[in-house]
Write an enzyme that holds these catalytic residues in place. Structure first.
Site, PDB file in Angstrom:
ATOM      1  N   ASP A   1       0.742  -1.390   0.028  1.00 33.04           N
ATOM      2  CA  ASP A   1      -0.089   0.100  -0.215  1.00 33.04           C
ATOM      3  C   ASP A   1       0.832   1.273   0.123  1.00 33.04           C
ATOM      4  OD1 ASP A   1      -3.069  -0.772   1.473  1.00 33.04           O
ATOM      5  OD2 ASP A   1      -1.386  -2.310   1.141  1.00 33.04           O
TER       6      ASP A   1
ATOM      7  N   GLU B   1      -3.968   2.165  -3.486  1.00 32.55           N
ATOM      8  CA  GLU B   1      -5.267   2.509  -3.178  1.00 32.55           C
ATOM      9  C   GLU B   1      -5.301   3.784  -2.375  1.00 32.55           C
ATOM     10  OE1 GLU B   1      -8.506   1.063  -1.183  1.00 32.55           O
ATOM     11  OE2 GLU B   1      -6.921   0.860   0.628  1.00 32.55           O
ATOM     12  N   ASN B   2      -4.149   4.205  -1.605  1.00 36.63           N
ATOM     13  CA  ASN B   2      -3.983   5.162  -0.856  1.00 36.63           C
ATOM     14  C   ASN B   2      -3.072   6.278  -1.120  1.00 36.63           C
ATOM     15  OD1 ASN B   2      -4.310   2.651   1.615  1.00 36.63           O
ATOM     16  ND2 ASN B   2      -5.571   4.531   1.492  1.00 36.63           N
TER      17      ASN B   2
ATOM     18  N   ASN C   1     -10.370  -0.940  -1.045  1.00 36.23           N
ATOM     19  CA  ASN C   1     -12.052  -0.451  -0.364  1.00 36.23           C
ATOM     20  C   ASN C   1     -11.927   1.125  -0.702  1.00 36.23           C
ATOM     21  OD1 ASN C   1      -9.679  -0.493   1.728  1.00 36.23           O
ATOM     22  ND2 ASN C   1     -10.873   0.918   2.844  1.00 36.23           N
ATOM     23  N   HIS C   2     -10.703   1.893  -1.207  1.00 34.62           N
ATOM     24  CA  HIS C   2     -10.957   3.068  -1.499  1.00 34.62           C
ATOM     25  C   HIS C   2     -10.754   3.590  -2.972  1.00 34.62           C
ATOM     26  CE1 HIS C   2     -10.600   4.589   2.735  1.00 34.62           C
ATOM     27  NE2 HIS C   2      -9.499   3.709   2.863  1.00 34.62           N
TER      28      HIS C   2
ATOM     29  N   HIS D   1      -6.845  -7.863  -0.468  1.00 36.95           N
ATOM     30  CA  HIS D   1      -7.017  -6.695   0.051  1.00 36.95           C
ATOM     31  C   HIS D   1      -8.011  -6.875   1.294  1.00 36.95           C
ATOM     32  CE1 HIS D   1      -5.931  -2.381   0.375  1.00 36.95           C
ATOM     33  NE2 HIS D   1      -7.174  -2.275   0.766  1.00 36.95           N
TER      34      HIS D   1
ATOM     35  N   HIS E   1      -3.641  -4.002   2.743  1.00 33.10           N
ATOM     36  CA  HIS E   1      -4.659  -3.280   3.578  1.00 33.10           C
ATOM     37  C   HIS E   1      -4.318  -2.664   4.839  1.00 33.10           C
ATOM     38  CE1 HIS E   1      -8.383  -1.488   4.566  1.00 33.10           C
ATOM     39  NE2 HIS E   1      -8.691  -2.373   5.545  1.00 33.10           N
TER      40      HIS E   1
ATOM     41  N   HIS F   1      -1.459  -2.395   6.343  1.00 39.52           N
ATOM     42  CA  HIS F   1      -0.232  -1.242   6.295  1.00 39.52           C
ATOM     43  C   HIS F   1       0.878  -1.856   7.242  1.00 39.52           C
ATOM     44  CE1 HIS F   1      -2.510   2.400   4.532  1.00 39.52           C
ATOM     45  NE2 HIS F   1      -2.930   1.392   3.956  1.00 39.52           N
TER      46      HIS F   1
END
Length: 269
Positions: free
Chosen positions: A16, A47-48, A75-76, A158, A183, A185
């Site tokens: 991530d 995704e972040n 999820n983001h 994830h 996910h 981290h």
């Protein structure tokens, strides 16, 4: 898989990427990582990457131009509306396959290099996250539809719970080349090749500020936990690291090894 390419088949998966500090850490480290590990493919969960939540077309283009072969999400995925058309048009970026089929984007892609075809699949856990389909039945359907389409399959799972991730590793052992968790981290210490030949790790960790709390400024995270009041979170800049794994394979659908890659940003090899 073409004969003679086995030794060159090395898949670098980077965990991530959080905010601008994570993006800079990744981009600054890619050159040294290529020199040290000579990866055939580079897969990055991003995704972040846009301010700590989601991704934008501009940032995705920057990562792809730097030599990232596939971007996975989570999820983001849909945080920034501007990325919706991009998810439909750019085949090198994928979102969880068990999201609604009508949602923007796709759940898998296939890339080819050095005579090898690698299918990358993105899945989301169903515990504490929103999905349309059970990830276990979803991966069964997807693998059935992709039979014979690739020489190696890499699954980015994830998910929140370690138990769900470990279960997925065992469920797919011998059926895919690698199951890598994202996910949380936080990197886990259980990287191994399972008995059936699938490389597995519960979570590869985060490329970003280890000095924060999973990417957030630590004082803000602590204040939120202490007071139980709303706190505006900002991405930390403290102690950036690159975290990931290197998966090597010399046979179709089997991994030879999995090695953790944990590098402080300012001392990349």
């Amino acid at each position: 898989m073409a004969e003679g390419q086995a030794a060159a088949t090395r898949i670098l998966f980077v965990g991530d990427v959080v905010g601008g500090i994570g993006r800079r850490t990744l981009l600054e480290s890619l050159g040294p990582l290529r020199e040290r590990y000579a990866p055939t493919f580079v897969v990055v969960n991003a995704e972040n990457v846009a301010g700590g939540l989601g991704i934008t077309p501009k940032i995705a283009d920057e990562l792809l131009a730097a030599g990232v072969d596939v971007i996975t999400l989570g999820n983001h995925t849909y945080r920034h509306r501007e990325v919706y058309p991009y998810l439909d048009s750019e085949t090198r970026i994928i979102r969880p396959a068990n999201f609604p089929a009508s949602n923007p984007g796709r759940g898998h892609t296939i890339v080819e290099a050095a005579g090898m075809r690698v299918a990358v699949i993105n899945l989301s856990g169903q515990m504490h996250l929103q999905v349309e389909r059970n990830p276990f039945t979803a991966i069964d359907e997807l693998l059935g539809s992709l039979a014979g389409a690739a020489d190696a399959f890499v699954v980015d799972f994830h998910a929140e719970l370690t138990s769900e991730k470990v279960a997925m590793g065992w469920y797919l052992d011998g059926r895919v080349t690698a199951v890598v968790g994202t996910h949380t981290h936080v990197p886990t210490a259980d990287a191994r090749v399972l008995p059936g030949g699938t490389a597995y790790i519960t979570d590869v960790g985060m490329t970003g500020p280890r000095g924060g709390v999973i990417g957030v400024k630590r004082e803000q995270a602590i204040e939120s936990l202490l007071t139980q009041m709303p706190v505006r979170f900002e991405t930390s800049e403290d102690d950036p690291w690159l975290m990931g794994v290197l998966v090597s394979c010399s046979r179709p659908m089997r991994a030879d090894s999995i090695e953790q890659v944990l590098l402080p940003a300012r001392t990349a090899p």
